[in-house]
Design a protein around this motif. Structure first.
Motif, PDB file in Angstrom:
ATOM      1  N   GLY A   1       6.108 110.292  40.792  1.00 33.12           N
ATOM      2  CA  GLY A   1       4.632 109.507  40.587  1.00 33.12           C
ATOM      3  C   GLY A   1       4.687 108.196  39.894  1.00 33.12           C
ATOM      4  N   VAL A   2       5.687 107.681  39.318  1.00 34.43           N
ATOM      5  CA  VAL A   2       5.693 106.424  38.912  1.00 34.43           C
ATOM      6  C   VAL A   2       6.052 105.185  39.749  1.00 34.43           C
ATOM      7  N   VAL A   3       5.269 104.138  39.666  1.00 30.12           N
ATOM      8  CA  VAL A   3       5.629 102.931  40.438  1.00 30.12           C
ATOM      9  C   VAL A   3       6.300 101.771  39.883  1.00 30.12           C
ATOM     10  N   ILE A   4       7.319 101.502  40.355  1.00 31.98           N
ATOM     11  CA  ILE A   4       8.272 100.927  39.657  1.00 31.98           C
ATOM     12  C   ILE A   4       8.655  99.351  40.156  1.00 31.98           C
ATOM     13  N   ASP A   5       8.499  98.355  39.205  1.00 32.08           N
ATOM     14  CA  ASP A   5       8.755  96.911  39.228  1.00 32.08           C
ATOM     15  C   ASP A   5      10.421  96.750  38.946  1.00 32.08           C
ATOM     16  N   PRO A   6      11.098  96.610  40.073  1.00 26.97           N
ATOM     17  CA  PRO A   6      12.492  96.433  40.007  1.00 26.97           C
ATOM     18  C   PRO A   6      13.146  95.729  38.978  1.00 26.97           C
ATOM     19  N   HIS A   7      12.613  94.561  38.843  1.00 25.11           N
ATOM     20  CA  HIS A   7      12.919  93.478  37.867  1.00 25.11           C
ATOM     21  C   HIS A   7      12.524  93.657  36.491  1.00 25.11           C
ATOM     22  N   ALA A   8      11.552  94.418  36.415  1.00 27.09           N
ATOM     23  CA  ALA A   8      11.010  94.682  34.855  1.00 27.09           C
ATOM     24  C   ALA A   8      11.849  95.831  34.374  1.00 27.09           C
ATOM     25  N   LEU A   9      12.271  96.771  35.415  1.00 28.77           N
ATOM     26  CA  LEU A   9      13.278  97.732  35.037  1.00 28.77           C
ATOM     27  C   LEU A   9      14.585  97.490  34.893  1.00 28.77           C
ATOM     28  N   LEU A  10      15.042  96.522  35.426  1.00 32.90           N
ATOM     29  CA  LEU A  10      16.377  95.860  34.870  1.00 32.90           C
ATOM     30  C   LEU A  10      16.454  95.212  33.650  1.00 32.90           C
ATOM     31  N   GLU A  11      15.252  94.662  33.378  1.00 35.08           N
ATOM     32  CA  GLU A  11      15.056  93.794  32.091  1.00 35.08           C
ATOM     33  C   GLU A  11      15.154  95.007  31.125  1.00 35.08           C
ATOM     34  N   GLU A  12      14.313  95.936  31.230  1.00 30.34           N
ATOM     35  CA  GLU A  12      14.292  97.178  30.245  1.00 30.34           C
ATOM     36  C   GLU A  12      15.565  97.745  29.980  1.00 30.34           C
ATOM     37  N   ILE A  13      16.369  98.089  31.116  1.00 36.40           N
ATOM     38  CA  ILE A  13      17.765  98.694  31.071  1.00 36.40           C
ATOM     39  C   ILE A  13      18.568  97.777  30.062  1.00 36.40           C
ATOM     40  N   GLU A  14      18.583  96.421  30.261  1.00 31.13           N
ATOM     41  CA  GLU A  14      19.376  95.550  29.579  1.00 31.13           C
ATOM     42  C   GLU A  14      18.854  95.507  28.147  1.00 31.13           C
ATOM     43  N   GLU A  15      17.648  95.777  27.841  1.00 31.15           N
ATOM     44  CA  GLU A  15      17.183  95.503  26.474  1.00 31.15           C
ATOM     45  C   GLU A  15      17.580  97.115  25.827  1.00 31.15           C
ATOM     46  N   VAL A  16      17.423  97.979  26.350  1.00 35.47           N
ATOM     47  CA  VAL A  16      17.839  99.347  25.803  1.00 35.47           C
ATOM     48  C   VAL A  16      19.445  99.331  25.550  1.00 35.47           C
ATOM     49  N   GLU A  17      20.091  98.995  26.345  1.00 32.83           N
ATOM     50  CA  GLU A  17      21.487  98.788  26.272  1.00 32.83           C
ATOM     51  C   GLU A  17      21.862  97.944  25.154  1.00 32.83           C
ATOM     52  N   ALA A  18      21.118  96.833  24.870  1.00 33.75           N
ATOM     53  CA  ALA A  18      21.217  95.917  23.830  1.00 33.75           C
ATOM     54  C   ALA A  18      21.316  96.627  22.404  1.00 33.75           C
ATOM     55  N   MET A  19      20.159  97.520  22.494  1.00 32.98           N
ATOM     56  CA  MET A  19      20.098  98.347  21.270  1.00 32.98           C
ATOM     57  C   MET A  19      20.925  99.692  21.016  1.00 32.98           C
ATOM     58  N   GLY A  20      21.956  99.916  22.065  1.00 35.24           N
ATOM     59  CA  GLY A  20      22.692 101.004  21.698  1.00 35.24           C
ATOM     60  C   GLY A  20      22.564 101.999  22.536  1.00 35.24           C
ATOM     61  N   GLY A  21      21.441 101.899  23.619  1.00 34.04           N
ATOM     62  CA  GLY A  21      20.980 103.148  24.479  1.00 34.04           C
ATOM     63  C   GLY A  21      22.161 103.083  25.531  1.00 34.04           C
ATOM     64  N   ASP A  22      22.684 104.377  25.729  1.00 33.14           N
ATOM     65  CA  ASP A  22      23.609 104.552  26.938  1.00 33.14           C
ATOM     66  C   ASP A  22      22.871 104.978  28.253  1.00 33.14           C
TER      67      ASP A  22
END
Length: 424
Positions: A71-92
């Motif tokens: 049900g979510v609509v996904i902006d691919p580039h916004a998601l990739l930026e968010e993945i990078e940010e989460v991983e930088a904070m220690g998220g796996d």
């Protein structure tokens, strides 16, 4: 096994991210079921702060598999930026994040259409975030949308995007008097993003059905709030999806019979971002005091939120609409310094008093709120670690809300951090 839905009970921004983060420590799966990067869920923990827009808010607390539902609509580039940010904070995220192949993709032409349509509306603008959410849902229901599963099929994807842009350019040029857009740059950027996103894409419907069968704990996370629901909110000043508990089923592929609990999240007062009716809005000093004390500025856009007293009529409507059997009350601490606190307990419409939330826009715009006043507690809640520690006036406030709504308060939040939360 339990499946719990967490739903915004007002116009969004109620603190759902914090509550989902808190509850996710006991969850096996956390599923975001609707909306897009127009929602911002703020998490604060271990002296860190992050605003999540697409990734479920359970990513930092426990080992839950985090699912972005169909049900979510996904902006691919916004998601990739968010993945990078989460991983930088220690998220796996490797192996922990799953994306539904049936979720639809937001493309640059959706964002452009969002902006030009708002400009075209002029004074009648909805007040969207300009993130392309509405136009992406239009593509979805028009059956011309691009889905995440399409990223596995470059040849077919190219044709679909070209066909869509040909139609969109007709509208841009002849309706909105805007220059046409080119397909090739959009396609190439999308294919580039696909290389990084495809490993996360899977059949999340099968994944979650197996989880239910195996007795796993599932937490469903909504975005926005009940009064922004496209069917049941203050239409047309609503979002383009269904943030309510019913939307949790269609947006995640989980059947209604699997849901055990529906938790509503409400602030101890009320806010709204963007245009549309807001019966208990305060435009004077009290509203400014709430805004400054609560730091009421949009997590996604930074826009100042409109502020007002808690609206129990609208809240009871949300309770009934969603079948809420739990309620979390956030930002209680913001009311610490108020001599008097008001609660909207009925409306006056055309001289008649009612406790029914009206669904006809002119009625909502023209109603007069009727308030019940209570003395404030005039002291900090910082040292209160249980409900028994609360000042008598604060406890009276909580009891009044429970009686009016006929729902038990199960979580009380008196600050943005996990540690500033009382689970009852």
């Amino acid at each position: 096994m339990a499946t719990r839905v967490v739903v915004g009970a007002q116009w969004g921004d109620e603190g759902k991210g914090k509550i989902v983060d808190l509850l996710s420590s006991d969850a096996d799966y956390v599923v975001r079921y609707q909306g897009g990067a127009n929602a911002g869920h703020t998490l604060e923990f271990d002296d860190k702060k992050i605003v999540l827009h697409l990734i479920p808010s359970g990513i930092f607390n426990g080992d839950a598999t985090c699912v972005i539902g169909n049900g979510v609509v996904i902006d691919p580039h916004a998601l990739l930026e968010e993945i990078e940010e989460v991983e930088a904070m220690g998220g796996d995220l490797k192996g922990q994040l799953k994306i539904s192949g049936s979720a639809h993709v937001i493309l640059p032409y959706h964002q452009l259409l969002d902006r030009v349509k708002e400009e075209h509306r002029g004074d009648d603008a909805i007040g969207t975030t300009g993130r392309g959410i509405g136009p992406a849902y239009v593509s979805k229901v028009s059956r011309v949308g691009i889905r995440m599963s399409d990223l596995f099929h470059p040849k077919a994807l190219r044709k679909k995007v070209r066909d869509n842009i040909a139609d969109i350019n007709e509208a841009l040029q002849h309706v909105y008097k805007h220059d046409p857009i080119e397909a090739d740059p959009i396609i190439e950027n999308l294919l580039e993003a696909a290389e990084q996103l495809c490993p996360y894409i899977t059949n999340t419907s099968a994944l979650l059905h197996d989880a239910i069968k195996n007795g796993k704990e599932i937490l469903l996370e909504g975005a926005q709030g009940s009064l922004l629901d496209v069917d049941h909110g203050t239409y047309p000043f609503v979002t383009s999806s269904c943030p309510t508990s019913g939307g949790a089923c269609t947006g995640s592929a989980i059947p209604p019979t699997a849901i055990d609990k529906v938790m509503g999240i409400s602030k101890a007062y009320c806010t709204r971002v963007g245009n549309g009716p807001f019966p208990s809005e305060l435009t004077g000093k009290a509203g400014e005091k709430l805004r400054e004390a609560g730091q009421e500025f949009g997590a996604t856009t930074g826009r100042p939120r409109r502020c007002g007293w808690i609206d129990l009529v609208a809240l009871k409507y949300a309770v009934r609409l969603n079948g809420m059997n739990e309620l979390a009350l956030t930002k209680l601490d913001i009311l610490d310094d108020f001599e008097e606190i008001k609660l909207c307990t009925s409306y006056r419409v055309d001289g008649e008093e009612t406790e029914v939330f009206p669904l006809d826009l002119p009625d909502v715009e023209n109603l007069e709120p009727v308030y019940t006043s209570m003395p404030g507690w005039n002291q900090s809640l910082e040292g209160c670690n249980s409900r028994e520690d609360f000042p008598a006036k604060a406890e009276e406030y909580l009891q009044f809300i429970e009686r009016y709504l006929d729902v038990d308060l199960t979580i009380l939040s008196k600050g943005p951090k996990r540690s500033e939360t009382i689970v009852l």
